[in-house]
Design a protein around this motif. Sequence first.
Motif, PDB file in Angstrom:
ATOM      1  N   ILE A  25       0.876  -1.127   0.164  1.00 47.28           N
ATOM      2  CA  ILE A  25      -0.132  -0.066   0.014  1.00 47.28           C
ATOM      3  C   ILE A  25       0.774   1.070  -0.002  1.00 47.28           C
ATOM      4  O   ILE A  25       1.900   1.246   0.704  1.00 47.28           O
ATOM      5  N   SER A  26       0.478   2.154  -0.994  1.00 47.09           N
ATOM      6  CA  SER A  26       1.516   3.166  -1.157  1.00 47.09           C
ATOM      7  C   SER A  26       0.817   4.547  -1.417  1.00 47.09           C
ATOM      8  O   SER A  26      -0.647   4.450  -1.569  1.00 47.09           O
ATOM      9  N   LYS A  27       1.171   5.976  -0.847  1.00 45.67           N
ATOM     10  CA  LYS A  27       0.640   6.970  -1.176  1.00 45.67           C
ATOM     11  C   LYS A  27       1.094   7.673  -2.627  1.00 45.67           C
ATOM     12  O   LYS A  27       0.754   8.630  -2.991  1.00 45.67           O
ATOM     13  N   ARG A  28       2.203   6.928  -3.276  1.00 45.25           N
ATOM     14  CA  ARG A  28       2.727   7.244  -4.499  1.00 45.25           C
ATOM     15  C   ARG A  28       3.065   6.142  -5.579  1.00 45.25           C
ATOM     16  O   ARG A  28       3.110   5.027  -4.851  1.00 45.25           O
ATOM     17  N   PHE A  29       3.066   6.580  -6.511  1.00 47.40           N
ATOM     18  CA  PHE A  29       3.332   5.546  -7.834  1.00 47.40           C
ATOM     19  C   PHE A  29       4.840   5.185  -7.599  1.00 47.40           C
ATOM     20  O   PHE A  29       5.717   6.249  -7.442  1.00 47.40           O
ATOM     21  N   VAL A  30       5.191   3.907  -7.490  1.00 49.74           N
ATOM     22  CA  VAL A  30       6.659   3.776  -7.216  1.00 49.74           C
ATOM     23  C   VAL A  30       7.023   2.495  -8.327  1.00 49.74           C
ATOM     24  O   VAL A  30       6.295   1.496  -8.310  1.00 49.74           O
ATOM     25  N   GLN A  40       5.331  -8.001  -7.199  1.00 48.97           N
ATOM     26  CA  GLN A  40       4.613  -7.359  -6.101  1.00 48.97           C
ATOM     27  C   GLN A  40       3.494  -6.501  -6.712  1.00 48.97           C
ATOM     28  O   GLN A  40       3.561  -5.936  -7.740  1.00 48.97           O
ATOM     29  N   ILE A  41       2.299  -6.734  -6.135  1.00 51.83           N
ATOM     30  CA  ILE A  41       1.125  -5.870  -6.426  1.00 51.83           C
ATOM     31  C   ILE A  41       1.338  -4.795  -5.481  1.00 51.83           C
ATOM     32  O   ILE A  41       1.290  -4.688  -4.412  1.00 51.83           O
ATOM     33  N   ILE A  42       1.065  -3.618  -6.149  1.00 58.62           N
ATOM     34  CA  ILE A  42       1.221  -2.197  -5.456  1.00 58.62           C
ATOM     35  C   ILE A  42      -0.312  -1.441  -5.436  1.00 58.62           C
ATOM     36  O   ILE A  42      -0.651  -1.393  -6.723  1.00 58.62           O
ATOM     37  N   GLU A  43      -0.659  -0.936  -4.376  1.00 58.45           N
ATOM     38  CA  GLU A  43      -2.051  -0.229  -4.422  1.00 58.45           C
ATOM     39  C   GLU A  43      -1.543   1.202  -3.852  1.00 58.45           C
ATOM     40  O   GLU A  43      -1.229   1.209  -2.837  1.00 58.45           O
ATOM     41  N   VAL A  44      -1.831   2.234  -4.954  1.00 62.91           N
ATOM     42  CA  VAL A  44      -1.542   3.451  -4.608  1.00 62.91           C
ATOM     43  C   VAL A  44      -2.764   4.504  -4.569  1.00 62.91           C
ATOM     44  O   VAL A  44      -3.727   4.045  -5.367  1.00 62.91           O
ATOM     45  N   THR A  45      -2.792   5.185  -3.523  1.00 59.16           N
ATOM     46  CA  THR A  45      -3.931   6.250  -3.315  1.00 59.16           C
ATOM     47  C   THR A  45      -3.138   7.508  -3.472  1.00 59.16           C
ATOM     48  O   THR A  45      -2.382   7.832  -2.587  1.00 59.16           O
ATOM     49  N   PHE A  46      -3.507   8.241  -4.385  1.00 60.02           N
ATOM     50  CA  PHE A  46      -3.049   9.811  -4.479  1.00 60.02           C
ATOM     51  C   PHE A  46      -3.907  10.686  -3.556  1.00 60.02           C
ATOM     52  O   PHE A  46      -4.973  10.368  -3.367  1.00 60.02           O
ATOM     53  N   LYS A  47      -3.283  11.828  -3.413  1.00 59.22           N
ATOM     54  CA  LYS A  47      -3.890  12.817  -2.441  1.00 59.22           C
ATOM     55  C   LYS A  47      -5.382  13.233  -3.090  1.00 59.22           C
ATOM     56  O   LYS A  47      -6.214  13.638  -2.384  1.00 59.22           O
ATOM     57  N   ASN A  48      -5.138  13.158  -4.438  1.00 54.04           N
ATOM     58  CA  ASN A  48      -6.880  13.652  -5.100  1.00 54.04           C
ATOM     59  C   ASN A  48      -7.941  12.730  -4.687  1.00 54.04           C
ATOM     60  O   ASN A  48      -9.171  12.921  -5.327  1.00 54.04           O
ATOM     61  N   SER A  78      15.060   4.255  -8.116  1.00 53.57           N
ATOM     62  CA  SER A  78      13.525   4.139  -7.938  1.00 53.57           C
ATOM     63  C   SER A  78      13.011   5.117  -8.705  1.00 53.57           C
ATOM     64  O   SER A  78      13.667   6.381  -8.997  1.00 53.57           O
ATOM     65  N   TYR A  79      11.522   5.424  -9.334  1.00 51.74           N
ATOM     66  CA  TYR A  79      11.028   6.116  -9.702  1.00 51.74           C
ATOM     67  C   TYR A  79       9.648   6.482  -9.020  1.00 51.74           C
ATOM     68  O   TYR A  79       9.211   5.483  -8.886  1.00 51.74           O
ATOM     69  N   THR A  80       9.410   7.502  -8.701  1.00 58.60           N
ATOM     70  CA  THR A  80       8.146   7.799  -7.860  1.00 58.60           C
ATOM     71  C   THR A  80       7.366   8.893  -8.592  1.00 58.60           C
ATOM     72  O   THR A  80       8.019   9.902  -9.309  1.00 58.60           O
ATOM     73  N   SER A  81       6.108   8.967  -8.243  1.00 62.78           N
ATOM     74  CA  SER A  81       5.023  10.005  -8.683  1.00 62.78           C
ATOM     75  C   SER A  81       3.997  10.078  -7.544  1.00 62.78           C
ATOM     76  O   SER A  81       3.476   9.226  -7.497  1.00 62.78           O
ATOM     77  N   SER A  82       3.892  11.104  -7.256  1.00 67.63           N
ATOM     78  CA  SER A  82       3.057  11.530  -6.028  1.00 67.63           C
ATOM     79  C   SER A  82       1.873  12.181  -6.540  1.00 67.63           C
ATOM     80  O   SER A  82       0.674  12.216  -5.621  1.00 67.63           O
TER      81      SER A  82
END
Length: 95
Positions: A25-30, A40-48, A78-82
């Motif tokens: 679970i993450s707050k940013r795309f990574v 790995q399965i990643i679930e991201v929820t952005f601020k919007n 790594s590469y991230t987008s919040s």
Amino acid sequence: MDNINVNNLITNNNKLNNLTMQNLISKRFVVRKSLIGKNQIIEVTFKNGKSFTYNHDKVYEIMKDKLSSMNCFEKYKSYTSSTSVPVILRDKEVI
């Protein structure tokens, strides 16, 4: 005999935990070098409030040419987008 059963239960419980805790679970795309090959399965929820679920390995395969030319990926591994999902992935099946 009871000791063996307890050990089997502990072993089985640890295997179950590994299966059920697979989603990250993450707050940013990574995309991270350390996660490549782990499926790995990643679930991201952005601020919007928008959310996106993806398979890290599928995303890496789609993005690897772009990532290899990015200084951040080479330097920080790594590469991230919040704020959003990268445009290259928006029309792709990534689960």
